[in-house]
Design a protein around this motif. Structure first.
Motif, short mmCIF file in Angstrom:
data_model
loop_
_atom_site.label_atom_id
_atom_site.label_comp_id
_atom_site.label_asym_id
_atom_site.label_seq_id
_atom_site.Cartn_x
_atom_site.Cartn_y
_atom_site.Cartn_z
N GLY A 179 29.20 43.85 44.46
CA GLY A 179 29.38 42.88 43.63
C GLY A 179 31.24 42.19 44.07
N MET A 180 30.81 40.78 44.10
CA MET A 180 32.43 40.01 44.41
C MET A 180 32.78 39.09 43.68
N VAL A 181 33.60 38.79 43.13
CA VAL A 181 33.49 37.57 42.28
C VAL A 181 34.48 37.23 42.99
N HIS A 182 34.50 35.60 43.37
CA HIS A 182 35.60 34.92 44.24
C HIS A 182 36.14 33.96 42.84
N GLY A 183 37.48 32.91 42.62
CA GLY A 183 37.68 32.34 41.50
C GLY A 183 38.84 31.43 42.05
N VAL A 184 38.66 29.97 41.14
CA VAL A 184 39.54 29.30 41.61
C VAL A 184 40.03 28.98 40.07
N ARG A 185 41.81 28.71 40.31
CA ARG A 185 42.15 28.44 39.06
C ARG A 185 42.14 27.22 38.59
N LEU A 186 41.79 25.93 37.80
CA LEU A 186 42.22 24.62 37.71
C LEU A 186 43.06 24.52 36.47
N ARG A 187 43.96 23.63 36.64
CA ARG A 187 44.54 23.30 35.49
C ARG A 187 45.73 22.21 35.64
N ASP A 188 45.87 21.31 34.79
CA ASP A 188 47.14 19.51 34.93
C ASP A 188 46.88 19.58 36.76
N GLY A 189 45.38 19.01 37.04
CA GLY A 189 45.02 18.46 38.61
C GLY A 189 45.94 19.26 40.12
N ARG A 190 45.92 20.25 39.24
CA ARG A 190 46.25 21.40 40.79
C ARG A 190 45.33 22.60 40.49
N ALA A 191 45.37 23.20 41.22
CA ALA A 191 44.00 24.18 42.00
C ALA A 191 45.34 25.48 42.57
N GLU A 192 45.97 25.89 40.99
CA GLU A 192 46.94 26.93 41.40
C GLU A 192 46.41 28.61 41.64
N TRP A 193 45.52 28.65 41.60
CA TRP A 193 45.11 30.08 42.76
C TRP A 193 43.91 29.95 43.53
N TYR A 194 43.85 31.13 44.29
CA TYR A 194 42.23 31.23 44.75
C TYR A 194 42.93 33.20 44.52
N ARG A 195 41.41 33.68 44.04
CA ARG A 195 41.73 35.26 44.29
C ARG A 195 39.82 34.97 45.17
N ASN A 196 39.42 36.58 45.30
CA ASN A 196 39.03 36.96 45.58
C ASN A 196 38.51 38.84 45.29
N ARG A 197 37.83 39.26 44.07
CA ARG A 197 38.39 40.12 44.15
C ARG A 197 36.37 41.45 44.51
N TRP A 198 36.40 42.48 44.41
CA TRP A 198 35.34 43.54 44.70
C TRP A 198 35.39 44.00 43.21
N VAL A 199 34.48 44.08 42.58
CA VAL A 199 34.35 44.80 40.97
C VAL A 199 34.29 46.72 41.14
N ARG A 200 35.07 46.61 40.87
CA ARG A 200 35.16 48.32 40.67
C ARG A 200 34.22 48.86 39.72
N SER A 201 32.93 49.05 40.41
CA SER A 201 32.32 49.99 40.39
C SER A 201 33.38 51.73 39.94
#
Ligand SMILES: [Fe+2]
Length: 453
Positions: A59-81
């Motif tokens: 599994g790899m989770v991709h994430g986008v953090r949105l706040r106050d009209g801005r896209a603050e970050w993008y991250r993708n991370r494998w889940v560490r089993s």
């Protein structure tokens, strides 16, 4: 010769990226204060034997953090089993393991009690992630889980409880779990069931937990042959829908035509009857193959406990998947549903369905669909070749059922990277409200959530 399903839309990425202050076209509405997260299989190496099966990539989770009209970050991370941690040269996170089944959950990612969990089914435990998607460790909710968990959960919008149904090849039952909004397990009920069937999703109504007992069961023959996912279509098993009363009591079962269902749209009580909308396949996992058994349709079951009969109607005969609704309607009557038709998913799951009736029509290729199930109409928003449009997640804004936004990841083949596209649910085919341009390609994956802060 086996061909890996991890090609085209599902081709894995090889890097973990952290990027800040993403470019946005349009305007991100103020309601978006939180994270859009999506999980999917992303094998560490295509040389691994399990990379031959779409459901077995790490599994790899991709994430986008949105706040106050801005896209603050993008991250993708494998889940560490434990295995992933070792292969990445990191220490193994301590944590519980059920029945030796440690796996990097690849199917869904949810928020519960201010925490973030990557989930998977068939016996393995969830993994908890930090806000920034670093792996904290496996989780059995403080020892509350007797076994594994489930990929799909449904939150009751009235009680705030989170429901799940776990299954495991070594069990003679499925297990209904209820978690409180505080993330503790409040109720565990075992439902006797024969042949260890797969159960990918279920449904909830105000009165019932709706179970699907369908003819895809654990196959010892395939396990002994070393088949990577030893579940197979089993003609001898039969097909039933179960109504487990939430208030207590035994499950009542109703025969249906043999079929396979990965996903529920929603279900609700209608008088004494129960309406269940699903994406339904004629067959699946024939000879343990994911890619055999025909293309799916959007169908409605109506269960009549008085007559003991289930009627079945077709709501849309075009191949589509990843149904979502306004989850304030979970278990309650719904008018709208959202689905995705991704050509690249169809090519992996139904490549042999070459009959014209089974091909998605071209205008339905890489398309997001809004269904009005009261009027029986659809609005389709097409993205074109190579877009491998993902699961549409609804985010409410106002009170009404479709007052809000639908967000999903869409690949931009020209840029070779993904966009997080936000459309108004009420102006479904209009210009997107906002498009967040991510710095990298995001493979087609499975499920995700908008997790408000
Ligand atoms: Fe699913």
């Amino acid at each position: 010769m086996t061909t890996t399903p991890f090609r085209d839309g599902f081709a894995p990425v090889t890097e973990e990226i952290t990027a800040f202050d993403l470019e946005v076209t349009g305007r991100i509405p103020a309601v978006f204060n939180g994270r859009f997260l999506r999980n999917g299989p992303n094998p560490l190496s295509l040389d691994d034997p399990h990379a031959s099966h779409l459901f077995l990539g790490e599994g790899m989770v991709h994430g986008v953090r949105l706040r106050d009209g801005r896209a603050e970050w993008y991250r993708n991370r494998w889940v560490r089993s434990a295995d992933v941690a070792r292969r990445l040269g990191e220490p193994v996170r301590p944590g519980p393991v059920h029945a030796g089944m440690d796996f990097a959950p690849n199917t869904h990612v949810i928020g519960l009690a201010g925490r973030t969990f990557a989930t998977v089914e068939a016996g393995a435990l969830p993994y908890e992630l930090s806000y920034e998607l670093e792996t904290i460790g496996s989780c059995d909710f403080g020892g509350g889980l007797p076994g594994g968990f489930a990929a799909h959960t449904h939150a009751d919008p009235v009680t705030g409880e989170l429901h799940a149904v776990a299954y495991f090849f070594g069990w003679d039952h499925h297990q209904h779990l209820v978690l409180g909004p505080d993330g503790t397990v409040r109720q565990v009920r075992d439902i006797p069931i024969a042949d260890a069937p797969m159960l990918h999703d279920f449904a909830l109504t105000e009165r019932y937990v709706v179970l699907y007992d369908l003819p895809v069961t654990f196959s010892m023959e395939h396990a002994q042959k070393g088949t990577p996912l030893p579940y197979a279509w089993n003609e001898a098993h039969g097909a039933r829908i179960g109504l487990l009363p939430r208030a207590g009591g035994e499950t009542r079962w109703f025969d249906v035509e043999p079929c396979w269902v990965f996903h529920t749209v929603n279900a609700y009580d209608d008088g004494d009857e129960v309406v269940v909308d699903v994406i339904r396949y004629p067959k699946r996992f024939v000879d343990a193959r994911l890619d055999a058994g025909g293309a799916p349709t959007l169908d409605r079951w109506r269960v009549d406990p008085a007559s003991g009969k289930v009627s079945q109607t077709r709501l849309d005969d075009r191949s589509q998947e990843f149904p979502r609704i306004d989850e304030r309607r979970t278990g309650l009557p719904h008018r709208y549903g959202y689905t995705a038709a991704a050509r690249e998913l169809n090519d992996i799951v139904s490549p042999h369905d070459t009959g014209l009736e089974d091909l998605p029509d071209e205008a339905f290729d890489n398309t997001l669909i809004k269904h009005d199930l009261v009027r029986g109409t659809q609005e389709a928003r097409q993205f074109g070749r190579g877009a491998y449009v993902g699961e549409p997640v609804f985010v409410p804004e106002g009170e009404a059922e479709d007052d809000g936004y639908v967000m999903t990841l869409v690949n931009d083949p020209d840029r070779g990277a993904a966009d997080l596209v936000i459309v108004s649910a009420r102006d479904f085919t209009g210009e997107p409200v906002a498009t967040v341009h991510l710095p990298a390609r995001v493979p087609l994956g499975f499920h995700g959530s908008w997790i408000a802060d």
